[in-house]
Design a protein around this motif. Structure first.
Motif, PDB file in Angstrom:
ATOM      1  N   TYR A  48       0.841  -1.196   0.000  1.00 25.26           N
ATOM      2  CA  TYR A  48       0.000   0.000   0.000  1.00 25.26           C
ATOM      3  C   TYR A  48       0.879   1.252   0.000  1.00 25.26           C
ATOM      4  O   TYR A  48       1.918   1.297   0.660  1.00 25.26           O
ATOM      5  CB  TYR A  48      -0.870   0.043   1.257  1.00 25.26           C
ATOM      6  CG  TYR A  48      -2.187  -0.696   1.158  1.00 25.26           C
ATOM      7  CD1 TYR A  48      -3.393  -0.012   1.159  1.00 25.26           C
ATOM      8  CD2 TYR A  48      -2.212  -2.085   1.092  1.00 25.26           C
ATOM      9  CE1 TYR A  48      -4.599  -0.694   1.093  1.00 25.26           C
ATOM     10  CE2 TYR A  48      -3.410  -2.777   1.021  1.00 25.26           C
ATOM     11  CZ  TYR A  48      -4.611  -2.075   1.025  1.00 25.26           C
ATOM     12  OH  TYR A  48      -5.810  -2.739   0.956  1.00 25.26           O
ATOM     13  N   LEU A  50      -6.738  -0.472  -2.084  1.00 24.05           N
ATOM     14  CA  LEU A  50      -6.312  -1.551  -2.972  1.00 24.05           C
ATOM     15  C   LEU A  50      -6.920  -1.362  -4.360  1.00 24.05           C
ATOM     16  O   LEU A  50      -8.116  -1.134  -4.506  1.00 24.05           O
ATOM     17  CB  LEU A  50      -6.734  -2.904  -2.396  1.00 24.05           C
ATOM     18  CG  LEU A  50      -6.083  -4.124  -3.052  1.00 24.05           C
ATOM     19  CD1 LEU A  50      -4.600  -4.195  -2.707  1.00 24.05           C
ATOM     20  CD2 LEU A  50      -6.787  -5.410  -2.616  1.00 24.05           C
ATOM     21  N   THR A  57      -0.833   1.907  -4.797  1.00 23.30           N
ATOM     22  CA  THR A  57      -1.068   0.644  -4.094  1.00 23.30           C
ATOM     23  C   THR A  57      -1.218  -0.489  -5.109  1.00 23.30           C
ATOM     24  O   THR A  57      -1.587  -0.256  -6.267  1.00 23.30           O
ATOM     25  CB  THR A  57      -2.323   0.777  -3.209  1.00 23.30           C
ATOM     26  OG1 THR A  57      -2.025   1.692  -2.146  1.00 23.30           O
ATOM     27  CG2 THR A  57      -2.763  -0.544  -2.611  1.00 23.30           C
TER      28      THR A  57
END
Length: 334
Positions: free
Chosen positions: A17, A64, A69
């Motif tokens: 991330y 996500l 990320t």
């Protein structure tokens, strides 16, 4: 937001991330901002500066599938228990034991699961546009959901899901990015009632490459920046936030949630957007009131879905006021 505060962390399930982190002043809690679709951490740019100046710590991730990320293309990676654990991993990496969660759009879905599964880690919850979303205990049925909204409001609300779930949705959006942006950042907001809500309308808008003027709260550069980021990573991963709700993994992971985790006595703030034709405030409030059994603060804004962009200053002031009130006696004991 300051690029010097940009960090990376690889979670226990192996996804990296990207997020902004700044430590808070002594006695000030950390605020965790979770964005939705189709967004990045940059969508909080009009909200977080005032909160940082006020001394609050900040954790602002690209969720996500977005920006810096990782972007797994399999829908099963987007189940909310796993997304929630990702956020806990980031907080652990920064030694943040107690924080306040603030979510917008699908970010509110992750706030909801974090509140259910890790309530001891959080002081309070703020939901912007989208309210609390209970655990999904059966695969989503978009026509059934749309029928419920139509019964309550007299019109369709989820026709765009049919398009998002289609195999060619990502490629069509990537082929017509300006049309996609103009529809999902609408001017006027009523575009959603005609071109988002009815079945088939979103596909028609994008396939025919329709356009509209930008709303006043974004610039041409804002549009270019977001589209550049989205196209660099592709739309397959972001659309998985929808596709996962049709699959058994989301259903299975939430079956174990007990009923008593689906209420909270902690402070909750809801920001309703009166011009939002999808996250209709009256319906969001009804569900939220069933869940929030403690102090509940509700503010209605004369805004469309993108309140974090259109009303950044007002929203920052309301957040500052709410946080000051709920932490008046000191947050460590909350």
């Amino acid at each position: 937001m300051d690029a010097n505060s940009l960090k990376k962390h690889t979670t226990t399930r192996g996804f990296t991330y990207q997020y902004y982190y700044t430590a808070g002043q002594p006695g000030k809690p950390t605020l965790v901002f979770l964005h939705g679709f189709p967004s990045t951490s940059n969508d909080w740019r009009k909200v977080v500066p005032s909160l940082q100046v006020a001394g609050y710590g900040l954790v602002v991730p690209d969720m996500l599938g977005y920006a810096g990320t990782d972007k797994p293309v399999e829908p099963e990676h987007y189940v909310t228990p796993a997304l929630s654990k990702d956020i806990i991993d980031i907080l652990d990496a920064e030694s943040v034991q107690k924080s306040i969660l603030i979510g917008h759009d699908w970010g509110s879905r992750v706030v909801s699961r974090l509140a259910d599964l890790y309530s001891d880690r959080f002081i309070a919850y703020a939901f912007l546009a989208a309210g609390y979303l209970p655990p999904q205990k059966e695969p989503l049925d978009p026509p059934k959901l749309s029928a419920l909204y139509k019964k309550a409001t007299g019109r369709d609300a989820f026709g765009y899901w049919e398009f998002f779930l289609a195999e060619d949705a990502a490629s069509l959006i990537e082929a017509h990015p300006d049309s996609f942006y103009n529809l999902f950042f609408p001017n006027p907001p009523s575009l959603w009632e005609e071109h988002i809500s009815p079945p088939g309308a979103t596909r028609k808008w994008i396939e025919t490459d329709q356009r509209s003027a930008l709303p006043s709260y974004v610039t041409k550069q804002d549009k270019q920046d977001l589209l550049k980021t989205l196209l660099a990573g592709g739309l397959t991963a972001p659309l998985n936030w929808y596709k996962v709700l049709m699959t058994n993994p989301e259903f299975s992971d939430n079956q174990s949630n007990s009923e008593d985790t689906e209420t909270t006595t902690k402070p909750v703030l809801f920001i309703g957007c009166l011009k939002d034709d999808v996250c209709i405030p009256t319906m969001q409030k009804e569900r939220l009131k069933e869940w929030a059994k403690g102090p509940l603060t509700i503010r209605d804004y004369n805004a469309d879905h993108w309140v974090i962009l259109s009303h950044g200053d007002e929203l920052s002031r309301d957040l500052l006021s709410w946080i000051a009130e709920i932490t008046r006696g000191g947050f460590a004991s909350l």
